[in-house]
Design an enzyme around this catalytic site. Structure first.
Site, mmCIF file in Angstrom:
data_model
loop_
_atom_site.group_PDB
_atom_site.id
_atom_site.type_symbol
_atom_site.label_atom_id
_atom_site.label_comp_id
_atom_site.label_asym_id
_atom_site.label_seq_id
_atom_site.Cartn_x
_atom_site.Cartn_y
_atom_site.Cartn_z
ATOM 1 N N SER A 170 -3.705 -1.698 6.150
ATOM 2 C CA SER A 170 -3.999 -1.170 4.817
ATOM 3 C C SER A 170 -5.490 -0.950 4.617
ATOM 4 C CB SER A 170 -3.503 -2.144 3.748
ATOM 5 O OG SER A 170 -2.117 -2.306 3.819
ATOM 6 N N ASP A 193 -3.972 4.702 -4.998
ATOM 7 C CA ASP A 193 -4.062 3.487 -4.192
ATOM 8 C C ASP A 193 -5.382 3.426 -3.432
ATOM 9 O OD1 ASP A 193 -3.154 0.996 -3.379
ATOM 10 O OD2 ASP A 193 -2.346 1.784 -1.515
ATOM 11 N N HIS A 226 -4.225 -1.800 -3.312
ATOM 12 C CA HIS A 226 -3.349 -2.970 -3.212
ATOM 13 C C HIS A 226 -3.929 -4.061 -2.318
ATOM 14 C CE1 HIS A 226 -1.660 -0.816 0.420
ATOM 15 N NE2 HIS A 226 -1.586 -2.055 0.871
#
Length: 514
Positions: free
Chosen positions: A256, A161, A131
């Protein structure tokens, strides 16, 4: 498994470390050789101060891992307006890529997002979250020494992911992969990343739990229908792998793709989600185990996509209630509800509906995350010993896993259209009954979506079961035709038309840039 926090917001963190030995991972064919660093044998006890009762020393973990953690800025140009409401993964609240809507608009919007990544090879391969870089036209990496480099996307895997990017540089410090399977609940871990653009931030916590399945990978619609990875509920081929490490180390937007390491600075996970009512840290974070990261990143470098082995079953997790309802002779395991319509590896081995899988290769299987992680680390063609409970007796079956197309070989990226991969979904041809139903409405056929994993289709609210009938106004009646129509369409606007099988008279049209 249901998860009752108000918001599951995607963030991540992954880190690096030095090592004493090189490790060659999955190099049994003539594809690109991938060399990753494996953990040293130094005992963890030497990284604590004063023994078990003394204070914990985090300095080694911080000093070793921070040079491998990079800052990532991704830039995308997105068309806005139109489309169906986004109901996919809830990481849009961090504005990595804007509001997540699709469709046409006269003026595109330039959107920037930031995150973290970890160097996994000294020649510039970097692992991060999907993402963070999904849909990015430009990717810029800032190294620990402030050097800025352009990066190219190597491959993405929405089902975990995980993504891999690459910078052109040599002799970079690279991560050491630790043993995520051996990590224990209560063990100290350290998170390294770039929250809120604060570079090289280090936080610490403990492992709170392992093997968490949150139901966040894939569309919200599939979660509501009770579907899970490897075909739970009504799902036939769902690639989603969820077996998160839960930790209370503080992570926030920007973490992230950053690192979760043990006290030796070895990578044990990439944190991919936080549970929060606000979008910021509220007590718990969730990391993709390094065992999955290692396998997926190697696949992406070698083949351009992740390789999945499939049992070919529709499954359901067994508990006391299910055991009583189904009159099972065992109260835990994975119930085989159905076999896939075609190319079922389990069926060909002799496994039948009603069997309860209790072990794979001798490892006890009691939950969906345990099965998805165990099978997800294997490739098509790999052989596994599956132990089932049938009418109160255990039986062993030797199963040769298949790929999603029913074969036993790996599927390399060049064998499928890159544009198709960007949709973040799995597709299948319609069966005879579905074709006949559509023929009543003068529709010649279509391509059925079997799984949505948070990619472009997920962002415009498309759910599993939706049937694509046209691409840019041209009918498509098979997966091959869909691939053909999308091939070469990267960075182009594409218009889709389709419908739900239970309401074929309602036709939806939506579009976006691939």
């Amino acid at each position: 498994m249901k998860y009752n926090w108000k918001v599951l917001a995607l963030v991540g963190f992954l880190s690096g470390a030095t090592t004493l030995a090189g490790y060659k991972f999955f190099i049994q064919d003539n594809s690109k050789e991938v060399i990753l660093k494996d953990a040293s044998e130094a005992p963890l006890a030497r990284f604590t101060s004063g023994g078990i009762a003394g204070p914990v020393d985090f300095t080694t973990a911080a000093e070793v891992s921070t040079p491998m953690v990079v800052h990532i800025k991704s830039t995308s140009v997105r068309q806005q307006g139109g489309g169906r409401q986004q109901q996919g993964w809830p990481f849009d609240m961090f504005d990595f890529f804007g509001d997540g809507s699709g469709g046409y608009e006269q003026a595109p919007r330039r959107s920037e997002g930031t995150g973290s990544g970890v160097i996994i090879t000294n020649d510039g391969y970097i692992v991060t979250n999907n993402h963070v870089v999904e849909s990015a036209q430009e990717i810029e990496v800032t190294l620990h020494d402030k050097t800025k480099l352009k990066a190219k996307l190597v491959g993405t895997d929405p089902s975990t992911d995980i993504a891999v990017i690459k910078v052109e540089s040599k002799n970079l410090p690279s991560i050491t992969f630790g043993d995520s399977d051996g990590i224990r609940v209560g063990e100290w871990v350290v998170a390294v990343g770039n929250p809120f653009n604060l570079e090289s931030t280090v936080t610490a916590g403990i492992v709170s739990a392992k093997g968490r399945g949150l139901g966040i990978i894939g569309s919200s619609q599939s979660r509501q229908r009770g579907r899970g990875a490897q075909g739970q509920g009504q799902q036939q081929f769902n690639d989603a792998i969820e077996s998160f490490i839960q930790t209370d180390a503080v992570v926030n937007p920007g973490n992230s793709g950053g690192a979760l390491v043990n006290l030796k600075g070895e990578l044990v996970g990439i944190n991919t989600a936080i549970a929060s009512p606000t979008g910021s840290f509220a007590g718990y974070a969730f990391a993709v185990p390094s065992s999955i990261v290692k396998k997926v990143s190697t696949d992406l470098i070698k083949f351009g996509n992740a390789q999945r082995g499939y049992l070919g079953i529709v499954m359901q997790e067994v508990d006391n209630t299910v055991a009583e309802e189904k009159d099972l002779k065992v109260s835990s395991g994975i119930l085989v509800r159905e076999l896939a319509e075609s190319s079922s590896a389990a069926g060909e081995a002799g496994i039948k509906p009603g069997d309860v899988i209790v072990k794979i290769n001798g490892k006890k299987i009691g939950s969906t995350p345990e099965l998805t992680q165990t099978v997800g680390l294997l490739r098509p063609g790999d052989k596994v010993n599956v132990t089932v409970n049938r009418d109160g007796k255990e039986r062993d079956f030797n199963v040769t896993l298949k790929n999603r197309e029913g074969g036993s070989g790996v599927i390399k990226r060049e064998e499928s259209a890159l544009a198709l991969e960007s949709l973040g979904a799995q597709f299948t041809n319609l069966n005879d009954a579905e074709k006949k139903k559509l023929e009543r409405y003068n529709i010649k056929g279509g391509v059925k979506i079997t799984d949505v994993q948070g990619g472009k289709l997920g962002r415009v609210g498309i759910a599993p079961g939706f049937i694509i009938t046209k691409v840019n106004g041209k009918p498509v009646t098979s997966v091959k035709e869909l691939e053909k129509e999308l091939a070469g369409k990267t960075d182009s606007m594409v218009q889709f038309e389709g419908l739900e099988l239970d309401a074929p008279y309602d036709v939806y049209s939506f579009g976006f840039r691939l």
